[in-house]
Structures are given as C-alpha cells and as structure tokens.
Motif scaffolding. Sequence first.
Motif, PDB file in Angstrom:
ATOM      1  N   HIS A  34      16.844  -2.051   5.285  1.00 42.67           N
ATOM      2  CA  HIS A  34      16.608  -0.676   5.704  1.00 42.67           C
ATOM      3  C   HIS A  34      15.196  -0.261   5.279  1.00 42.67           C
ATOM      4  N   TRP A  35      14.497   0.429   6.181  1.00 36.47           N
ATOM      5  CA  TRP A  35      13.201   1.014   5.823  1.00 36.47           C
ATOM      6  C   TRP A  35      13.441   2.473   5.496  1.00 36.47           C
ATOM      7  N   THR A  36      13.347   2.891   4.259  1.00 36.13           N
ATOM      8  CA  THR A  36      12.905   2.194   3.094  1.00 36.13           C
ATOM      9  C   THR A  36      13.740   2.667   1.912  1.00 36.13           C
ATOM     10  N   THR A  60      14.160  -7.021   9.673  1.00 37.34           N
ATOM     11  CA  THR A  60      13.275  -6.833   8.522  1.00 37.34           C
ATOM     12  C   THR A  60      12.928  -5.356   8.297  1.00 37.34           C
ATOM     13  N   GLU A  61      13.190  -4.512   9.295  1.00 41.83           N
ATOM     14  CA  GLU A  61      13.058  -3.057   9.120  1.00 41.83           C
ATOM     15  C   GLU A  61      13.897  -2.341  10.170  1.00 41.83           C
ATOM     16  N   ASN A  62      14.463  -1.230   9.754  1.00 39.24           N
ATOM     17  CA  ASN A  62      15.120  -0.291  10.667  1.00 39.24           C
ATOM     18  C   ASN A  62      15.347   0.964   9.834  1.00 39.24           C
ATOM     19  N   HIS A 117       0.566  -6.801   5.179  1.00 38.23           N
ATOM     20  CA  HIS A 117       1.237  -5.628   5.757  1.00 38.23           C
ATOM     21  C   HIS A 117       0.170  -4.550   5.971  1.00 38.23           C
ATOM     22  N   PHE A 118      -0.617  -4.720   6.993  1.00 35.69           N
ATOM     23  CA  PHE A 118      -1.600  -3.754   7.528  1.00 35.69           C
ATOM     24  C   PHE A 118      -2.920  -3.635   6.763  1.00 35.69           C
ATOM     25  N   THR A 119      -2.958  -3.789   5.452  1.00 33.97           N
ATOM     26  CA  THR A 119      -4.208  -3.491   4.739  1.00 33.97           C
ATOM     27  C   THR A 119      -5.068  -4.748   4.547  1.00 33.97           C
ATOM     28  N   ILE A 122       2.963 -12.192   8.532  1.00 38.15           N
ATOM     29  CA  ILE A 122       2.233 -10.978   8.945  1.00 38.15           C
ATOM     30  C   ILE A 122       3.237  -9.959   9.465  1.00 38.15           C
ATOM     31  N   ASN A 123       3.046  -8.711   9.071  1.00 31.86           N
ATOM     32  CA  ASN A 123       3.906  -7.629   9.540  1.00 31.86           C
ATOM     33  C   ASN A 123       3.319  -6.961  10.779  1.00 31.86           C
ATOM     34  N   GLU A 124       4.090  -6.916  11.841  1.00 33.34           N
ATOM     35  CA  GLU A 124       3.795  -6.124  13.039  1.00 33.34           C
ATOM     36  C   GLU A 124       2.366  -6.293  13.556  1.00 33.34           C
ATOM     37  N   TYR A 160       4.453   6.231   1.305  1.00 33.49           N
ATOM     38  CA  TYR A 160       3.306   6.802   2.013  1.00 33.49           C
ATOM     39  C   TYR A 160       3.253   6.254   3.424  1.00 33.49           C
ATOM     40  N   GLU A 161       3.378   7.132   4.408  1.00 35.52           N
ATOM     41  CA  GLU A 161       3.540   6.674   5.786  1.00 35.52           C
ATOM     42  C   GLU A 161       2.193   6.687   6.533  1.00 35.52           C
ATOM     43  N   TRP A 162       1.249   5.870   6.086  1.00 30.73           N
ATOM     44  CA  TRP A 162      -0.001   5.639   6.808  1.00 30.73           C
ATOM     45  C   TRP A 162      -0.651   6.968   7.241  1.00 30.73           C
ATOM     46  N   VAL A 163      -1.047   7.113   8.497  1.00 27.56           N
ATOM     47  CA  VAL A 163      -1.751   8.357   8.844  1.00 27.56           C
ATOM     48  C   VAL A 163      -0.832   9.578   8.917  1.00 27.56           C
ATOM     49  N   PRO A 165       6.217  13.001  14.208  1.00 35.31           N
ATOM     50  CA  PRO A 165       5.279  12.935  15.328  1.00 35.31           C
ATOM     51  C   PRO A 165       5.698  11.922  16.388  1.00 35.31           C
ATOM     52  N   TRP A 166       6.910  11.397  16.290  1.00 33.45           N
ATOM     53  CA  TRP A 166       7.301  10.326  17.213  1.00 33.45           C
ATOM     54  C   TRP A 166       8.260  10.857  18.271  1.00 33.45           C
ATOM     55  N   THR A 167       7.880  11.959  18.911  1.00 29.07           N
ATOM     56  CA  THR A 167       8.829  12.653  19.790  1.00 29.07           C
ATOM     57  C   THR A 167       9.082  11.898  21.099  1.00 29.07           C
ATOM     58  N   TYR A 177      13.028  -2.749  14.140  1.00 28.26           N
ATOM     59  CA  TYR A 177      13.485  -1.992  15.312  1.00 28.26           C
ATOM     60  C   TYR A 177      13.635  -0.512  14.966  1.00 28.26           C
ATOM     61  N   TYR A 178      12.994   0.338  15.779  1.00 27.41           N
ATOM     62  CA  TYR A 178      13.057   1.781  15.526  1.00 27.41           C
ATOM     63  C   TYR A 178      13.539   2.612  16.715  1.00 27.41           C
ATOM     64  N   GLY A 179      13.485   2.073  17.954  1.00 31.26           N
ATOM     65  CA  GLY A 179      13.985   2.902  19.052  1.00 31.26           C
ATOM     66  C   GLY A 179      13.446   2.532  20.414  1.00 31.26           C
ATOM     67  N   HIS A 206       0.824  -1.210   0.000  1.00 28.64           N
ATOM     68  CA  HIS A 206       0.000   0.000   0.000  1.00 28.64           C
ATOM     69  C   HIS A 206       0.859   1.262   0.000  1.00 28.64           C
ATOM     70  N   GLN A 207       2.017   1.184   0.587  1.00 32.81           N
ATOM     71  CA  GLN A 207       2.874   2.366   0.680  1.00 32.81           C
ATOM     72  C   GLN A 207       3.632   2.635  -0.620  1.00 32.81           C
ATOM     73  N   ASN A 208       3.700   1.621  -1.485  1.00 34.80           N
ATOM     74  CA  ASN A 208       4.520   1.773  -2.693  1.00 34.80           C
ATOM     75  C   ASN A 208       3.776   1.637  -4.014  1.00 34.80           C
TER      76      ASN A 208
END
Length: 447
Positions: free
Chosen positions: A380-382, A342-344, A121-123, A164-166, A387-390, A314-316, A282-284, A22-24
Amino acid sequence: MTSIQPLRFPENFLWGVASAAHQNEGNNRNNDFWQWEQTGHVHDGTTSGLATDWWNAAHRRAESDFARAAELGLNTLRLSLEWSRIEPAENRWDDAAIDRYRQLLGTLRELNITPMVTLHHFTNPLWLAERGGWLAADVVARFERYTAHVVDALGDLVDLWCTINEPMVYAYLSHLVGDWSPGRHNFPQTFKVAATMTLAHRAAEQTIHARQPHARVGLVKNQPIFDPLRDHQPDKMVAGWQETLFNRRIFQAVYEHRLHFPLNFFAKGIAAGQEDFIGINYYGRHTVKFSLRAPFTMFGEPFIPPHAEMWDEPWTDREIYPHGLYRVCMAAAKYKKPIFITENGLADAADARRPRFLLTHLAALHRAIQAGADVRGYYHWTFVDNYEWVEGWSTRFGLIALNPETQARTPRRSAEMFGAIARANAITPEIVAEFAPDAMDAVFSQK
Ligand code: IFM
C-alpha cells in the motif's frame, strides 16, 4: 453474514507498505528534487524538510514506524535508496550512508519484515543532474556502477530489488510536462529518457544477478488504465496511443526485448534479461476523448464520465476504478511471471474513502489471482503521510497521519483495517462490516 466466504490470499502472500527515500528520509539536500523544492516549484510552497524523519538515527523514527508495521502484521516494506547519499560526488562513496541503510534494513530483518529495495525513485544526485541527468551520455554506466556498489554493500540484507520506479512518469513529468526538474517540454527527450531508463534497468538487473544470482529483480511500472469515452474510432485511437506510449512500450522493451520508443533512432535494441517479477503501481483510470486541443497527451482530452467516482484535487481526471487493478494484472499475466503490486493507494486526509478503496482494490486483486495471475504481494502507498513531490504536504496518502512540524503520528482507521487483513491473510465479512459496511456487496459480489 456467515454464508459469505472470506476472500483468502495465497499462502506466504506479502502484505506491506511502500515508501521512497526523498519522500521519507528528510534532509536529502544533495539531489535535484531538493533544489527544485527550494526554487519555488512546489504548488503549496512547502519543502520536504524532515519528511518523515527516517534518516536521523538518533530519533529512531524509522525504527519505530517499522515496529508499528510489524505489530500490524505486515511482513514486507518497500523503501528506496538515495543515490545522492551513497555517491555524493561522482565516484566518491559515503560509508556512513551505507551504515545507516544497513541499520534500517537490519531492523526490518529483525522484525521479520522482508525489505523490497528500489535503486532509483525519481531523484538524481546533483553531480549527475548538472551533467545532463538521464540525457547524459554515460548515465547508464554511472547507474550500473552505483548498482554494483550498493549490491556489494547491502546484498546480504536484501534479495528483492526494484531497479527503477515509474520510468514513464519520471520522463513525462520532467521532460514533457515540465513540472519536475529539469522542467522541459520536449517530446524526443521524453522518449529518450524513457528508453535510457529501460536500458539502465537492464544493466542494473544484470549487475545484480551477476553478484547475487538468487536475487529477485524487477522494474516498477505505473500502469494507469486509458479507456475511450465512446465506442468510436477517434476516441479509441487516442486511448490506444496513450496506452501504447505510456504503458506498452516499456513492457515490450523489458519483457519482449523490443525497444521502439518514437523519435529515438539512437536506441538500437535491448538485450534479453531475467526479470524475476513484474512490479505494478496502480492508481486508477483515465477516460479520454479525441481533441485537437490536447497535443501533449496524444490528442486525448480527459473526460469525466457521469457517475464516475473521481479522485480529489489535483488528480481530478483520475477515476477510482478498482476493476482496473484486475485488468492490469490480467494483462501482465501473459508474461507468466510473478507480479507484485508495488504501489496502490489514495490521497485522503480524512480517511473517508480509503477503507472502501482498499477493500475494493484488494477484492479485484483477489479476482485476478483466482483467474490465474501469479500475484505474490501487495504494497500500500504509503505507511506514514510523506512528501508528495510537487504537491508537497497538501495530499495525504498515509495509513498513518503525520504532522510534519512535530512529527507526531496518528494512525488512521485504514491502518487498523489493513493490519487486520494482513493478519487474516484474507478479507473477511467481519472486517468489511467493521470498517466499510457499505462496501460489502462490492467486495463479495465477485464482479
Ligand atoms: O508518491 C508517489 C510515488 O512516489 C510514486 N507513485 C505514485 C505515488 C503517489 O502519487
């Protein structure tokens, strides 16, 4: 500088980028996220539109992106299949969609890029969403049937599958926070969706292995670090709850065959299966303190520690924390399975912080490998801003910048750096000196 030894990765290590349908692909009009976008739920008001335009065969944009990945020296690429294209109405299968996926996967094969393919992947297809989505009584059977169809149609081109993703991210955002379709705020449903996705993973894994015994199959789990602010009991307790509910329950279900999500009396158990790898996104790190004001996050209120380097909006409340990648790999290593990251990645339109982010995370990954984690690859993402969802188009994760209006691509410096690392199969002092000299100590100090 010559005395600094490069950080070499294991032979045959996979270096790649990750993406999602969906993002691509663009114009994915038949799923629940498209509908969500059109009805004003995206924070910047944008819609996915053409996304990175990978679907349109005439434009050959996916093909030229894949060629660019090969030129950089990448040898793998993770993409997902769009269920709503393959099964646009219940039990109606679209051969043209399969043909397009065959073209994309065939192109990757010709370029010697190993495809890693995610089934969900989410959709969700609209027909499934309309009958309850992941709460529908027969969703596991429907997912199993879709999996069988896909493996029969594409199995000669793919042998590395993510089911399944996440699942926790999906369950949390769609059924607790309510930011994603169907926009609910319901604790029992959240855990029911998570448990159901875990069962769907098991069904898909068994379906794939039955049809393709040599395939490598795994689940992809987003594994944040949750740490307590202070070394005192209430903070440790809430960080522990978050870790247990968000991270540990899924691992226990999949790798230890113990299915116990809270408030889920329906789920009686999960069969043992055969995971061939553990997929980790992994993101943080999130640092939390106990607060009665935070019931939806298990009474853990985010706290920004002084001196911590945080993500931008928005990920402060998410800290850039490379050592966390070491920690999640070492925690997963106890299952004695191969691991793929699978992502970072990082949202950083200016590419100001990404080179250092990438280098320090890869150094942490190298340390985990040295300490015994069997890590086989890093995605690496990406690759191209997607398109980053919301968050829509307002956050940019790509190694390559995209203008979604014109579809023009402009490689960021990080693309060149990531390519250099992949080609060397190592982080060399020369690479660090060229792209992020201030990261030299952090990369090579082996802390
Ligand atoms: O874009 C998402 C992806 O779909 C799932 N993992 C996190 C990424 C960045 O937020």
